[in-house]
Scaffold this active site. Structure first.
Site, PDB file in Angstrom:
ATOM      1  N   GLU A  84       0.848  -1.292   0.050  1.00 33.33           N
ATOM      2  CA  GLU A  84       0.160  -0.118   0.070  1.00 33.33           C
ATOM      3  C   GLU A  84       0.695   1.094  -0.166  1.00 33.33           C
ATOM      4  O   GLU A  84       1.411   1.595   1.013  1.00 33.33           O
ATOM      5  CB  GLU A  84      -0.878  -0.001   1.312  1.00 33.33           C
ATOM      6  N   CYS A 100      -2.550   9.268   2.662  1.00 31.74           N
ATOM      7  CA  CYS A 100      -2.266   8.530   1.214  1.00 31.74           C
ATOM      8  C   CYS A 100      -3.424   9.008   0.372  1.00 31.74           C
ATOM      9  O   CYS A 100      -3.015   9.213  -0.867  1.00 31.74           O
ATOM     10  CB  CYS A 100      -2.048   7.182   1.585  1.00 31.74           C
TER      11      CYS A 100
END
Ligand code: NAD
Length: 503
Positions: A227, A261
């Site tokens: 990720e 993010c």
């Protein structure tokens, strides 16, 4: 009672070296069979008790998150809410998603019953970032535990105590061998975890570190979930509700001081509405308060060196002709960065090609939706995106053209708050998924099992078969599947497991 958290802060001398990491993995491995033997319902009971304890101690966790990250109390509370919801979902749905189910045994093996189930991998290593020190690790941790694995978590070296708090509260809620163990330290500890004998690594952090994690895991062919970072864009169509889009853009870009993010870093707004949209964004962003004050909307930039990255992106854009609508190089004063809004930024400047990870929003005008889609897709990253249009069907059509793992139409980051949806990206944003059924399967291995129900008349899988067996079988297959009209596959609405419906 409050959780007893050992001191894992940098400089406390407690960084875990390779031997300590190996010890933690070994302990997790020994605890795994009993945890798996609890079954889905037993593990659900333990994870539910953990969730209840976390919620009872919300303010304790909020204080710890704030101490380690400096984020505002409300940003920290949002994390706790997300932690509870994702934990609940994984515990409640693991049995349905991963449990044994029958599948059709088909023509050749019609005498067999066929089942598939998803079994735990063993020990999962989770490496976490500092920006959401509770919420981000809980995705893989909850899925891995619900699936029957035990976990060794390496929190960021900037937020070790939040990680330790999570492990301590689980141990309190579900006494017995520790199924969630913590190792602390910097990248060396993370690298040691990649090289320890874990069965999978789930990494969340920058894409550059993701490459190193993958290289270390490759040595033992340890599978990984990456990720990585993002450069999320919003597309604002000509018919968008501009007030709603501007409000959402400012929140998605500036909350958590831009250290998200899936935070918003770019907006592509259609020319005819661009001026009005820019006015609304600038007005809203200008009203935000930054700093130590208790009513602040933006806390500090956690990673000191990130301030220089933010400064260099803003300076690069300005030097190359960007229009500064709010803030600018002078609003950056470590450890705080007040909101920056830039327009007409060249697409090849670092403010548009690299992850800024600060409260900086670039708004560029485009001739239409097609150009907005092309520019959004031109990024090396492909994590999330959002689309604003009053025409929801158009919103879904635009979403389908975006090369990202997640899209929200007329909302921002909504996908992260829905535990049933997979979370993850494409390109430099990584691969693999956490959250939802995909996240549960990510930490499991499928196992196909057949059980013979009766001995068939024809036995193709035997050297003792009748000389005509294969010819007869070919005739049967031709009759059943050899003509187009008869061989249409199942309807896409059928055969979807677990109520995963088409829309
Ligand atoms: P980072 O890459 O610096 O560190 C992440 C973790 O990796 C830390 O625990 C660190 O100690 C560890 N690490 C460092 N070097 C390592 C190595 N060689 N081997 C193994 N582990 C190593 O990232 P960060 O600064 O903590 O977090 C910010 C980044 O994370 C941003 O890029 C952000 O976009 C990204 N992020 C992504 C997601 C997502 O879900 N895609 C979520 C949150 C944050």
């Amino acid at each position: 009672m409050t959780a007893v958290i050992p001191d894992h802060r940098p400089g406390s001398g407690t960084a875990s070296g390779p031997a300590a990491v190996a010890g933690a993995v070994d302990g997790a491995r020994r605890a795994q069979p009993d945890w798996e033997a609890l079954g889905f319902s037993g593990r659900k009971k333990a994870l539910d008790a953990w969730r209840v304890l976390i919620l009872r101690r919300t303010e304790e966790l909020v204080a710890l998150i704030r101490e380690e990250t400096g984020k505002t109390a409300d940003d920290a509370r949002l994390e706790v809410v997300l932690v509870a919801d994702h934990l609940r979902w994984a515990a409640a749905h693991a049995g349905r998603v991963l449990g044994r189910r029958r599948v059709s045994s088909g023509l050749l093996m019609f005498n067999q019953s066929a089942t598939v189930e998803y079994r735990p991998l063993g020990v999962v290593g989770v490496i976490g970032p500092w920006n959401y020190p509770a919420f981000i690790p809980i995705g893989p941790v909850a899925a891995a535990l619900a699936a029957g694995n035990t976990v060794v978590l390496k929190p960021s070296e900037l937020t070790p105590r939040v990680g330790a708090w999570l492990a301590a509260t689980l141990a309190e809620a579900a006494p017995g061998p520790e199924v969630l163990r913590i190792v602390t330290g910097d990248g060396d500890t993370g690298a040691a975890l990649c090289r320890a004998a874990v069965d999978k690594v789930s990494f969340t952090g920058s894409s550059a570190t993701g490459r190193r994690v993958m290289a270390a895991c490759a040595e033992n062919l340890t599978p990984v979930v990456i990720e990585g970072g993002g450069k999320d864009a919003m597309i604002v169509a000509a018919d968008a509700d501009l007030e709603a889009a501007a409000d959402a853009a400012v929140w998605a870009a500036m909350s958590n001081a831009g250290q998200t993010c899936v935070g918003l870093e770019r907006v592509y707004v259609v020319d005819g509405v661009a001026d009005r949209f820019l006015d609304l964004v600038t007005e809203r962003a200008a009203a935000l308060r930054t700093g130590e004050r208790p009513d602040a909307d933006l806390g500090r930039i956690v990673l000191p060196r990130q301030v220089e990255v933010i400064r260099s992106h803003v300076q690069d854009a300005v030097a190359r002709g960007a229009r500064v609508l709010l803030g600018g190089p002078r609003s950056i004063s470590a450890p705080y960065v007040a909101p920056v809004v830039l327009a007409e930024v060249p697409e090849d400047s670092t403010a548009l090609t690299e992850e800024t990870f600060g409260p900086v929003l670039v708004v560029n005008r485009v001739s239409g939706v097609d150009e907005a889609v092309a520019r959004t897709n031109a990024s090396a990253y492909g994590l999330g995106a959002s689309v604003y249009t009053r025409d929801r069907a158009q919103g879904r059509r635009i979403a389908a053209r975006l090369r990202t793992g997640m899209v929200s139409v007329n909302a921002v980051i909504a996908f992260a708050g829905i535990p049933a949806l997979p979370f993850g990206g494409t390109g430099d944003s990584g691969f693999g998924r956490v959250h939802g059924p995909d996240g549960l399967r990510e930490f499991s291995r499928s196992q196909a099992v057949t059980t013979q129900r009766f001995r068939p008349l024809m036995q193709p899988n035997s050297f003792g078969r009748h000389p005509d067996t294969m010819r007869t079988l070919v005739r049967m297959v031709r009759a059943l599947h050899g003509r187009r009209a008869l061989s249409g596959g199942p309807s896409p609405r059928r055969g979807l497991p677990h109520g995963e419906r088409t829309t």
